[in-house]
Design an enzyme around this catalytic site. Sequence first.
Site, PDB file in Angstrom:
ATOM      1  N   LYS A 142      41.526  40.218  50.622  1.00  0.00           N
ATOM      2  CA  LYS A 142      40.949  40.279  50.815  1.00  0.00           C
ATOM      3  C   LYS A 142      39.779  38.457  50.880  1.00  0.00           C
ATOM      4  O   LYS A 142      39.064  38.676  52.124  1.00  0.00           O
ATOM      5  CB  LYS A 142      39.725  41.257  50.113  1.00  0.00           C
ATOM      6  CG  LYS A 142      39.511  42.406  50.082  1.00  0.00           C
ATOM      7  CD  LYS A 142      39.533  43.111  48.682  1.00  0.00           C
ATOM      8  CE  LYS A 142      40.164  44.960  48.616  1.00  0.00           C
ATOM      9  NZ  LYS A 142      39.479  45.916  47.648  1.00  0.00           N
ATOM     10  N   GLN A 160      38.556  44.811  41.148  1.00  0.00           N
ATOM     11  CA  GLN A 160      39.524  45.836  41.838  1.00  0.00           C
ATOM     12  C   GLN A 160      40.312  46.856  40.713  1.00  0.00           C
ATOM     13  O   GLN A 160      40.656  46.208  39.341  1.00  0.00           O
ATOM     14  CB  GLN A 160      40.189  44.807  42.262  1.00  0.00           C
ATOM     15  CG  GLN A 160      42.012  45.141  42.972  1.00  0.00           C
ATOM     16  CD  GLN A 160      41.086  45.670  44.511  1.00  0.00           C
ATOM     17  OE1 GLN A 160      40.240  45.248  44.849  1.00  0.00           O
ATOM     18  NE2 GLN A 160      42.059  46.882  44.918  1.00  0.00           N
ATOM     19  N   ASP A 205      31.353  47.851  47.000  1.00  0.00           N
ATOM     20  CA  ASP A 205      32.093  48.755  46.929  1.00  0.00           C
ATOM     21  C   ASP A 205      31.675  49.902  47.035  1.00  0.00           C
ATOM     22  O   ASP A 205      32.278  50.712  47.472  1.00  0.00           O
ATOM     23  CB  ASP A 205      33.088  48.403  45.585  1.00  0.00           C
ATOM     24  CG  ASP A 205      34.511  48.121  44.928  1.00  0.00           C
ATOM     25  OD1 ASP A 205      35.357  47.750  46.331  1.00  0.00           O
ATOM     26  OD2 ASP A 205      35.098  47.690  44.500  1.00  0.00           O
TER      27      ASP A 205
END
Length: 294
Positions: free
Chosen positions: A53, A97, A120
């Site tokens: 990412k 994450q 997200d």
Amino acid sequence: MAKILDGLKVSKEIKKEIGVEVEKIVAGKHRPPHLVAILVGKNGASMTYVKNKIKDCEEVGFKSTMIDFPSTVSEAELLETIDELNKSKDVDGFIVQLPLPKQIDQEKIIMAIDPRKDVDGFHPENFGKMALEMATFLPATPFGIITLLERYHIDTKGKHCVVIGRSRIVGKPMSILMGRKDFPGNSTVTLTHSYTPHIEDFTKKADIIITALGDPNFLKADMIKEGAIIIDVGITRVEDDSEKGYRLIGDVDFESCKEKAGWITPVPGGVGPMTRAMLMKNTLLAYKTSVYND
Ligand code: L34
């Protein structure tokens, strides 16, 4: 013989499009978008995903920061960092994450993220907006799947879509998006899970199957209809004697299903890279809705 839904190729196209936009932003003397990724512990898969990412950010011209915590980090410390990121004028979006270690309440962490920086799309406010078909950040994996179907002009209207797995980050939002009044969408959706008896009774009738189980080679050719569209979200690391020490296996028995399906996503190179491209897209959106309104 199925045609390939090439997530790697489409993700590159999307990153290129985003890169062009960032060039224009920077040429206009604005700062580039800034994404922060929080990684807790040393989970091999999570480390790979977050590292990639950050690489994607470089590719598209974003500023990026990775914040590393040991697996022993306390919930309070993590919440304090989230509070700082929420307040920072320099940060457009951030992610934590998943999965997180046991001592940390995932729900508490997600609830602490400012919905405007929740790239997200995991915060209940954003999940709610998604479910009500209001404009918001869509969770990256479902957004990636939707975009892949869109770019390949896959007809989803009136089709029977079977989703396997009801996780908060894939199965549940996916089932909502496929049923929404839009394209891609307008499917008749069946959400199956661990308590669904005889899952093959459902998959055999499906025009579209989206599997997010984490069960290597679960979906076999005799469980699908001729010409079905197969989207494989599962990525399991299975040990082997390669240099890396493992290979990636999807939920779909690709070798048998590719003979029978109409379209199919590979693992790797399918949904995974699309997930990352959509995170870039959400970060750009967060940037546009913050910096210009300041
Ligand atoms: N907060 N946690 C948060 N956001 C997310 O969006 C995720 N997810 C899932 C796990 N936890 C998360 C991801 O980033 C899954 N996921 C993800 C991201 C990237 C890839 C796969 C899953 C990916 O790039 N897959 C490559 C192979 C990478 C490898 O070598 O392992 C592929 O081609 O499928």
